[in-house]
Design a protein around this motif. Sequence first.
Motif, short mmCIF file in Angstrom:
data_model
loop_
_atom_site.label_atom_id
_atom_site.label_comp_id
_atom_site.label_asym_id
_atom_site.label_seq_id
_atom_site.Cartn_x
_atom_site.Cartn_y
_atom_site.Cartn_z
N ASN A 141 0.82 -1.21 0.00
CA ASN A 141 0.00 0.00 0.00
C ASN A 141 0.85 1.25 0.00
OD1 ASN A 141 -3.13 -0.41 0.37
ND2 ASN A 141 -2.14 -2.09 1.47
N PHE A 142 1.99 1.22 0.72
CA PHE A 142 2.88 2.38 0.76
C PHE A 142 3.46 2.65 -0.63
CE2 PHE A 142 7.16 4.16 1.17
CZ PHE A 142 6.90 5.32 1.89
N ILE A 143 3.95 1.58 -1.28
CA ILE A 143 4.53 1.74 -2.62
C ILE A 143 3.48 2.26 -3.60
CG2 ILE A 143 5.51 0.50 -4.58
CD1 ILE A 143 6.85 -1.39 -2.55
N ALA A 144 2.29 1.64 -3.57
CA ALA A 144 1.23 2.06 -4.49
C ALA A 144 0.82 3.50 -4.23
CB ALA A 144 0.03 1.13 -4.35
N GLY A 145 0.61 3.84 -2.94
CA GLY A 145 0.21 5.20 -2.61
C GLY A 145 1.22 6.23 -3.05
N ARG A 146 2.51 5.94 -2.83
CA ARG A 146 3.58 6.86 -3.22
C ARG A 146 3.64 7.05 -4.73
NH1 ARG A 146 6.39 10.41 0.08
NH2 ARG A 146 6.49 9.56 2.19
N MET A 147 3.67 5.93 -5.46
CA MET A 147 3.84 6.01 -6.91
C MET A 147 2.62 6.59 -7.60
SD MET A 147 6.00 2.57 -7.88
CE MET A 147 6.36 3.20 -9.54
N LEU A 148 1.42 6.30 -7.08
CA LEU A 148 0.21 6.82 -7.69
C LEU A 148 0.03 8.31 -7.42
CD1 LEU A 148 -2.27 3.89 -6.98
CD2 LEU A 148 -1.13 4.44 -9.13
N SER A 149 0.79 8.85 -6.46
CA SER A 149 0.71 10.28 -6.16
C SER A 149 1.51 11.10 -7.16
CB SER A 149 1.24 10.56 -4.74
OG SER A 149 0.42 9.94 -3.78
N ALA A 150 2.33 10.44 -7.97
CA ALA A 150 3.15 11.13 -8.97
C ALA A 150 2.75 10.64 -10.35
CB ALA A 150 4.63 10.86 -8.72
N GLY A 151 2.44 11.55 -11.25
CA GLY A 151 1.91 11.19 -12.56
C GLY A 151 2.74 10.20 -13.34
N ALA A 152 4.02 10.51 -13.56
CA ALA A 152 4.88 9.64 -14.35
C ALA A 152 5.07 8.29 -13.67
CB ALA A 152 6.23 10.31 -14.60
N SER A 153 5.29 8.30 -12.36
CA SER A 153 5.47 7.06 -11.61
C SER A 153 4.19 6.22 -11.63
CB SER A 153 5.86 7.36 -10.16
OG SER A 153 7.12 7.99 -10.10
N ALA A 154 3.05 6.89 -11.65
CA ALA A 154 1.77 6.19 -11.68
C ALA A 154 1.66 5.38 -12.97
CB ALA A 154 0.62 7.17 -11.56
N ASP A 155 2.00 6.00 -14.09
CA ASP A 155 1.96 5.29 -15.37
C ASP A 155 2.86 4.06 -15.34
OD1 ASP A 155 0.26 7.20 -16.27
OD2 ASP A 155 1.66 8.15 -17.65
N LYS A 156 4.06 4.23 -14.81
CA LYS A 156 5.02 3.12 -14.75
C LYS A 156 4.48 1.98 -13.90
CE LYS A 156 9.10 6.08 -15.31
NZ LYS A 156 10.32 6.64 -14.66
N LEU A 157 3.88 2.32 -12.73
CA LEU A 157 3.35 1.29 -11.85
C LEU A 157 2.22 0.51 -12.51
CD1 LEU A 157 3.20 -0.09 -9.08
CD2 LEU A 157 1.61 1.71 -8.36
N VAL A 158 1.33 1.24 -13.18
CA VAL A 158 0.18 0.59 -13.81
C VAL A 158 0.63 -0.35 -14.93
CG1 VAL A 158 -1.99 0.96 -15.04
CG2 VAL A 158 -1.37 2.46 -13.17
N ILE A 159 1.70 -0.01 -15.62
CA ILE A 159 2.22 -0.90 -16.68
C ILE A 159 3.02 -2.05 -16.08
CG2 ILE A 159 3.83 -1.03 -18.62
CD1 ILE A 159 3.03 1.80 -19.38
N ILE A 160 3.83 -1.75 -15.07
CA ILE A 160 4.69 -2.77 -14.47
C ILE A 160 3.88 -3.83 -13.73
CG2 ILE A 160 6.43 -3.15 -12.66
CD1 ILE A 160 7.66 -0.46 -13.47
N PHE A 161 2.78 -3.42 -13.11
CA PHE A 161 2.01 -4.34 -12.26
C PHE A 161 1.57 -5.61 -13.01
CE2 PHE A 161 -2.00 -5.94 -10.55
CZ PHE A 161 -1.64 -6.21 -9.24
N PRO A 162 0.84 -5.51 -14.15
CA PRO A 162 0.42 -6.75 -14.81
C PRO A 162 1.59 -7.57 -15.35
CG PRO A 162 -0.15 -4.84 -16.14
CD PRO A 162 0.29 -4.33 -14.81
N VAL A 163 2.67 -6.88 -15.75
CA VAL A 163 3.85 -7.62 -16.24
C VAL A 163 4.45 -8.43 -15.10
CG1 VAL A 163 6.17 -7.39 -17.17
CG2 VAL A 163 4.34 -5.92 -18.04
N THR A 164 4.63 -7.80 -13.94
CA THR A 164 5.19 -8.49 -12.78
C THR A 164 4.29 -9.62 -12.32
OG1 THR A 164 6.20 -6.40 -12.08
CG2 THR A 164 6.12 -8.17 -10.46
N LEU A 165 2.99 -9.36 -12.29
CA LEU A 165 2.05 -10.40 -11.87
C LEU A 165 2.08 -11.58 -12.84
CD1 LEU A 165 0.01 -11.12 -9.69
CD2 LEU A 165 -1.77 -10.00 -11.07
#
Length: 395
Positions: A258-282
């Motif tokens: 939750n900390f990682i998600a909350g932090r990255m989603l608070s920043a636009g560019a990082s949010a995009d990266k997280l949303v793309i990385i998540f399904p790949v990692t899963l």
Amino acid sequence: MKEKNNLLIFILTIGVFGIINTEMGVLGILPLLAEKFSISIAQAGLLVSLFALAVAAAGPVMPLLFAGIDRKRVMLLVLSVFVLGNLISVFTDNFAVMLLARVVPAIFHPVYCSLAFSVAAASVSPEAAPRAVAKVIVGVSAGMVLGVPVSSFIAGSFSLTAAMAGFTVVNTAALIATWLYIPSLPVAARLSYGQQLRVLKKPVLWFSIAAVVFMNGAVFGVFGYFSGYLTNITAFSWNTVSLILLVYGLMNINIVGNFIAGRMLSAGASADKLVIIFPVTLGIVYAAFFWSGTSAPAMALITLLWGVLGGMNANINQYWITTAAPEAPDFANGLFLTAANLGTALGSAVCGMVIAHMGMQYMMWGGIVFLILCLAMIIPRVYRSDEYVCLGESK
């Protein structure tokens, strides 16, 4: 002010947990409910499936209907409906009455959850909103993954009645805390139905809804059959499976994800990266499950990582839809709940068909297919700058 905001978010988290626990916790006691009402397990499963369908159907509608009413009053109404439904469920011996006592509260489910996310986001600055929502989503994760083992444990240690009463206790606690500690929350500027429905014209919203359907389908399509996978493929004993599922649940609600998600989603560019990385990692995790399915140590370790990722899932889903329609937050949260429930139902159905036609060992590939479809919906949003909206600003 900060202490008041923290208390508000904590109460919202408990409220969301109570509502989601009412929905999912029944899975842990379905055999006992089937025995109580002298019905089959499949019939008892209607207590879950009809609840989910009611949530999915009510998601876009109910938040609209209650959009102009003081939010504290709405939350008290919804929690009261859940308490009453839970009380009826404890004492009834009629299965039809039991179904009604679950379906009626389910219709109000999207109202409370959408308000909880909106109120949490509005209680802090726009930049901190994803982190505030992430804290409330801990309640969603806890209800999703801990409700089953907790209700099963209470029923096994005490009784079915005690397990059902547990749902009532949590919702009652949230009701009392809301009444005592949450101030009046009048709606400052009510959006018309037309203004809110207008967001449905945005292609970016439909890409986002589809992505959430597939993402949630990938997570819960696999999770729904994971105990069977551990039993049949990894050859764990039932006690070991219960322990692993408990560990998964604890990792799912851990502060790391939750900390990682909350932090990255608070920043636009990082949010995009997280949303793309998540399904790949899963997808990599699911492939690891497939190739290491017969190795007990490997499965235990990979499950820990999966639990952390699972804790990010709801955060990403909620963010992805609400930032596609920031001008109508309550309606967007309702759409998020509809998409999430549709994804759960679709993922369970598809992974079930994979198991039926190919065998339990191939169940993970059902989840991987959903993740590929999810990425296909995410990429157009990220790279179509003319239609992508993030936190109310054009990108």
